[in-house]
Design a protein around this motif. Sequence first.
Motif, PDB file in Angstrom:
ATOM      1  N   VAL A   1      -5.722  -8.103 -11.597  1.00 13.10           N
ATOM      2  CA  VAL A   1      -6.745  -8.776 -10.796  1.00 13.10           C
ATOM      3  C   VAL A   1      -7.815  -7.778 -10.337  1.00 13.10           C
ATOM      4  CG1 VAL A   1      -5.345  -8.566  -8.686  1.00 13.10           C
ATOM      5  CG2 VAL A   1      -7.187 -10.251  -8.789  1.00 13.10           C
TER       6      VAL A   1
ATOM      7  N   PRO B   1      -5.264  -4.138   0.857  1.00 12.96           N
ATOM      8  CA  PRO B   1      -5.482  -2.695   0.656  1.00 12.96           C
ATOM      9  C   PRO B   1      -6.680  -2.395  -0.251  1.00 12.96           C
ATOM     10  CG  PRO B   1      -3.152  -3.178   0.544  1.00 12.96           C
ATOM     11  CD  PRO B   1      -3.854  -4.505   0.651  1.00 12.96           C
TER      12      PRO B   1
ATOM     13  N   ARG C   1      -6.618 -13.796  -7.176  1.00 12.15           N
ATOM     14  CA  ARG C   1      -6.929 -13.328  -5.830  1.00 12.15           C
ATOM     15  C   ARG C   1      -6.177 -12.023  -5.616  1.00 12.15           C
ATOM     16  NH1 ARG C   1      -2.304 -14.786  -3.103  1.00 12.15           N
ATOM     17  NH2 ARG C   1      -1.256 -16.512  -4.122  1.00 12.15           N
TER      18      ARG C   1
ATOM     19  N   SER D   1      -2.590  -8.135 -17.830  1.00  9.55           N
ATOM     20  CA  SER D   1      -3.550  -8.865 -17.004  1.00  9.55           C
ATOM     21  C   SER D   1      -3.483  -8.355 -15.569  1.00  9.55           C
ATOM     22  CB  SER D   1      -3.245 -10.367 -17.048  1.00  9.55           C
ATOM     23  OG  SER D   1      -3.428 -10.842 -18.371  1.00  9.55           O
TER      24      SER D   1
ATOM     25  N   ASN E   1       3.563  -9.132 -20.725  1.00 10.42           N
ATOM     26  CA  ASN E   1       2.492  -9.556 -19.823  1.00 10.42           C
ATOM     27  C   ASN E   1       2.660 -11.012 -19.392  1.00 10.42           C
ATOM     28  OD1 ASN E   1       0.099  -9.342 -18.395  1.00 10.42           O
ATOM     29  ND2 ASN E   1      -1.200  -9.745 -20.169  1.00 10.42           N
TER      30      ASN E   1
ATOM     31  N   HIS F   1       8.017 -11.263 -13.328  1.00  9.35           N
ATOM     32  CA  HIS F   1       7.776 -10.024 -14.059  1.00  9.35           C
ATOM     33  C   HIS F   1       8.642  -8.936 -13.439  1.00  9.35           C
ATOM     34  CE1 HIS F   1       4.882  -6.507 -15.042  1.00  9.35           C
ATOM     35  NE2 HIS F   1       5.387  -6.905 -16.186  1.00  9.35           N
TER      36      HIS F   1
ATOM     37  N   TRP G   1       8.066   0.056  -9.119  1.00 10.50           N
ATOM     38  CA  TRP G   1       7.250   0.519  -7.995  1.00 10.50           C
ATOM     39  C   TRP G   1       7.978   1.719  -7.380  1.00 10.50           C
ATOM     40  CZ3 TRP G   1       2.771  -2.036  -5.956  1.00 10.50           C
ATOM     41  CH2 TRP G   1       2.497  -3.300  -6.494  1.00 10.50           C
TER      42      TRP G   1
ATOM     43  N   ASN H   1      -5.378  -8.392  -2.837  1.00 11.22           N
ATOM     44  CA  ASN H   1      -4.773  -8.079  -1.548  1.00 11.22           C
ATOM     45  C   ASN H   1      -5.656  -7.167  -0.704  1.00 11.22           C
ATOM     46  OD1 ASN H   1      -1.992  -9.192  -0.967  1.00 11.22           O
ATOM     47  ND2 ASN H   1      -1.807  -8.644  -3.127  1.00 11.22           N
TER      48      ASN H   1
ATOM     49  N   GLU I   1      -9.922  -2.942   1.658  1.00  4.63           N
ATOM     50  CA  GLU I   1     -10.204  -1.799   2.534  1.00  4.63           C
ATOM     51  C   GLU I   1     -10.719  -0.614   1.735  1.00  4.63           C
ATOM     52  OE1 GLU I   1      -7.073  -2.375   6.236  1.00  4.63           O
ATOM     53  OE2 GLU I   1      -6.448  -1.200   4.503  1.00  4.63           O
TER      54      GLU I   1
ATOM     55  N   TYR J   1       2.418   1.861  -8.301  1.00  3.34           N
ATOM     56  CA  TYR J   1       2.831   0.942  -9.361  1.00  3.34           C
ATOM     57  C   TYR J   1       2.900   1.647 -10.702  1.00  3.34           C
ATOM     58  CZ  TYR J   1       2.799  -3.362 -12.175  1.00  3.34           C
ATOM     59  OH  TYR J   1       3.116  -4.379 -13.036  1.00  3.34           O
TER      60      TYR J   1
ATOM     61  N   GLN K   1       0.810  -1.208   0.000  1.00  2.00           N
ATOM     62  CA  GLN K   1       0.000   0.000   0.000  1.00  2.00           C
ATOM     63  C   GLN K   1       0.853   1.272   0.000  1.00  2.00           C
ATOM     64  OE1 GLN K   1      -2.649  -0.123   3.300  1.00  2.00           O
ATOM     65  NE2 GLN K   1      -4.217   1.117   2.307  1.00  2.00           N
TER      66      GLN K   1
ATOM     67  N   TYR L   1      -1.788  -3.921 -10.088  1.00  2.00           N
ATOM     68  CA  TYR L   1      -0.500  -4.463 -10.542  1.00  2.00           C
ATOM     69  C   TYR L   1      -0.788  -5.706 -11.381  1.00  2.00           C
ATOM     70  CZ  TYR L   1      -1.932  -6.895  -6.336  1.00  2.00           C
ATOM     71  OH  TYR L   1      -2.699  -7.551  -5.414  1.00  2.00           O
ATOM     72  N   ASN L   2       0.129  -6.055 -12.271  1.00  2.00           N
ATOM     73  CA  ASN L   2      -0.061  -7.229 -13.124  1.00  2.00           C
ATOM     74  C   ASN L   2      -0.276  -8.469 -12.266  1.00  2.00           C
ATOM     75  OD1 ASN L   2       1.325  -5.189 -14.686  1.00  2.00           O
ATOM     76  ND2 ASN L   2       1.526  -6.755 -16.277  1.00  2.00           N
ATOM     77  N   SER L   3      -1.250  -9.285 -12.630  1.00  2.00           N
ATOM     78  CA  SER L   3      -1.513 -10.484 -11.834  1.00  2.00           C
ATOM     79  C   SER L   3      -2.290 -11.523 -12.623  1.00  2.00           C
ATOM     80  CB  SER L   3      -2.310 -10.124 -10.580  1.00  2.00           C
ATOM     81  OG  SER L   3      -2.650 -11.302  -9.867  1.00  2.00           O
ATOM     82  N   TYR L   4      -1.903 -12.771 -12.433  1.00  2.00           N
ATOM     83  CA  TYR L   4      -2.668 -13.912 -12.952  1.00  2.00           C
ATOM     84  C   TYR L   4      -3.168 -14.770 -11.785  1.00  2.00           C
ATOM     85  CZ  TYR L   4      -0.969 -13.186 -17.746  1.00  2.00           C
ATOM     86  OH  TYR L   4      -0.714 -12.682 -18.994  1.00  2.00           O
ATOM     87  N   ALA L   5      -3.194 -14.202 -10.581  1.00  2.00           N
ATOM     88  CA  ALA L   5      -3.375 -15.041  -9.395  1.00  2.00           C
ATOM     89  C   ALA L   5      -4.832 -15.324  -9.038  1.00  2.00           C
ATOM     90  CB  ALA L   5      -2.668 -14.411  -8.204  1.00  2.00           C
TER      91      ALA L   5
ATOM     92  N   ARG M   1       8.705  -9.956  -9.512  1.00  2.00           N
ATOM     93  CA  ARG M   1       7.597 -10.528  -8.757  1.00  2.00           C
ATOM     94  C   ARG M   1       6.908 -11.566  -9.639  1.00  2.00           C
ATOM     95  NH1 ARG M   1       2.084  -9.104  -8.440  1.00  2.00           N
ATOM     96  NH2 ARG M   1       2.596  -7.849 -10.264  1.00  2.00           N
TER      97      ARG M   1
ATOM     98  N   THR N   1       3.823 -13.129 -11.112  1.00  2.00           N
ATOM     99  CA  THR N   1       2.434 -12.668 -11.254  1.00  2.00           C
ATOM    100  C   THR N   1       1.419 -13.786 -10.993  1.00  2.00           C
ATOM    101  OG1 THR N   1       2.500 -13.116 -13.635  1.00  2.00           O
ATOM    102  CG2 THR N   1       3.019 -10.871 -12.940  1.00  2.00           C
ATOM    103  N   THR N   2       1.882 -15.031 -10.899  1.00  2.00           N
ATOM    104  CA  THR N   2       0.926 -16.107 -10.617  1.00  2.00           C
ATOM    105  C   THR N   2       0.766 -16.348  -9.115  1.00  2.00           C
ATOM    106  OG1 THR N   2       2.616 -17.826 -10.770  1.00  2.00           O
ATOM    107  CG2 THR N   2       1.450 -17.270 -12.791  1.00  2.00           C
ATOM    108  N   THR N   3       1.752 -15.891  -8.307  1.00  2.00           N
ATOM    109  CA  THR N   3       1.678 -16.137  -6.860  1.00  2.00           C
ATOM    110  C   THR N   3       1.820 -14.856  -6.032  1.00  2.00           C
ATOM    111  OG1 THR N   3       4.067 -16.426  -6.739  1.00  2.00           O
ATOM    112  CG2 THR N   3       2.753 -18.414  -7.129  1.00  2.00           C
ATOM    113  N   HIS N   4       2.243 -13.760  -6.654  1.00  2.00           N
ATOM    114  CA  HIS N   4       2.548 -12.491  -5.986  1.00  2.00           C
ATOM    115  C   HIS N   4       3.805 -12.569  -5.116  1.00  2.00           C
ATOM    116  CE1 HIS N   4      -1.994 -11.266  -6.365  1.00  2.00           C
ATOM    117  NE2 HIS N   4      -1.368 -11.313  -7.528  1.00  2.00           N
TER     118      HIS N   4
END
Lengths: 90, 416
Positions: free
Chosen positions: B256, B309, B305, B254, A47, A52, A56, B307, B312, A18, A14, B299-303, A70, A72-75
Amino acid sequence: MRIPCPYCGWRDAQEFAYLGDATVERPDPAAADAPARFHDYVYLRENPAGPHSELWRHSAGCRQWLAVRRDTTTHEIIAAEFVRGRGARR
Amino acid sequence: MGYSVLSLIANALTGQRGWTPAWRDAEPKPFYDVVIVGGGGHGLATAYYLAKEHGLRHVAVVEKGWIGSGNAGRNTTIIRSNYLLPGNEAFYEWSMKLWEGLEQDLNYNAMVSQRGVLNLYHSDAQRDAYARRGNAMRLHGVDAELLDEAQIRRLYPFLDFDNARFPIKGGLLQRRGGTARHDAVVWAYARAADRLGVDIVQNCEVKGFLRENGAVSGVETTRGAIKAGKIGLAVAGASSRLAGLADLKLPIESHVLQAFVSEGLKPMIAGVVTFGAGHFYISQSDKGGLVFGGDIDGYNSYAQRGNLPTIEDVCEGGMALMPALGRVRVLRHWGGVMDMSMDGSPIIDRTPIAGLYLNAGWCYGGFKATPASGWCFAHLIARDAPHPVARAFRLDRFATGRLIDEKGVGAQPNLH
Ligand SMILES: Cc1cc2nc3c(=O)[nH]c(=O)nc-3n(C[C@H](O)[C@H](O)[C@H](O)COP(=O)(O)OP(=O)(O)OC[C@H]3O[C@@H](n4cnc5c(N)ncnc54)[C@H](O)[C@@H]3O)c2cc1C
Ligand SMILES: [Zn+2]
């Protein structure tokens, strides 16, 4: 998600802003094919699903720009370093 | 089996034992005229209209999991056609018209409910922007009403009208907008397509493309190779991955998006309400749960799920709009992977590769587009020409400068 800022340590995502893909590079505007390259630079993205490289800014902390790797499939954060100084090493 | 009041009564009297599966669990055949990749709403609708409107008899939808397991089954089900820009408005209005006849056409109760979509405004500048949008809609023959504060108070008296930072001054209402049951839309298109001979092949992931002389000639899947005359991609959040298998790079990231459902409550919110000073929207499902959401995580994500923040932030938006929400408990929340395009608008177009067609870039607004997306993608694939209402959704618009930047934020996908 928490990001390990090299200066501030592990901080909540937070606190960061980004920007996106850190691998795109601004082309030389004087190049003959500059329009095509600018199109790719501004609009096209790998992408990837997986690691990735991304930018930030620790805007609620030390205000430095970070290059973060990072998944992108698990963060999961793989690495984070200051952008400043990276150019000199390249 | 056709569904009707009579079939309901007959099955009620015979212990509900007469129902048959709504679609066949098809085995992949070696060849199809058209293979659609992705069994979400868009892929299934495309296959249905290919069969129904264009008479194609050898069509398959290949889906890596089960149909509707992607964004089609994860969205907050809002349908509307309140767009500003010419490239968008005719398309979304055509979708709304298709929604209005969908249940009769597909013989399925998709719970299409035109309960009204209300976008609130909180400042003079925002009122002007909404007036402009409403006028643009009306010029396209679409219903739009600009309401003042007193009219909103009659509709939703419990909103926080006198909020110190974001007082509610009025709103733009599209009465024909509303919601539809997302899963039912998937099942309805699947059943109707199946009845026209479309093979729906589940648990069949596309891992690569067969190529002949530069063109695509089929797909490699986890259930073997399938040859195809033409291939249409309708894989939403996975668009870049599939395009990458054909060495194409897309103007897409991509990201989320999360959504939330509360415990069941008595009827409280009659339509869809959106907060204009932050990103928050809410409606109430027919089961009573409040369905709400807000911004993408960013942010880029394929997850699939997100977060805390963002959770909230969404809840804060809700509290600023509707303080009564503070005592409601959230029951479930989840995420879906959005195909965020660089101008916030979709792509329905040919690709530079012969035989390969692309349907992508729906961002977080593709559910409402499902019928028209299928309609226009089928038209494009069958006739090799864009449908008139989807002409602006070109892949090369980023190079030619003909962007459709509805929100006016530029090539920053996490801001659309
Ligand atoms: C939380 C959330 C809320 C939303 N709210 C709204 C809303 O209120 N209104 C609105 O209009 N839109 C909304 N959307 C957006 C909307 O859901 C999507 O734009 C739309 O569903 C995308 O089209 P689809 O249904 O075809 O996608 P999907 O259902 O995602 O279909 C794509 C399919 O492709 C499959 N696939 C992927 N890779 C492969 C492969 N390699 N081989 C085979 N199959 C593959 C996937 O498994 C998936 O089933 C929301 C989305 C989310 C996540
Ligand atoms: Zn820092």
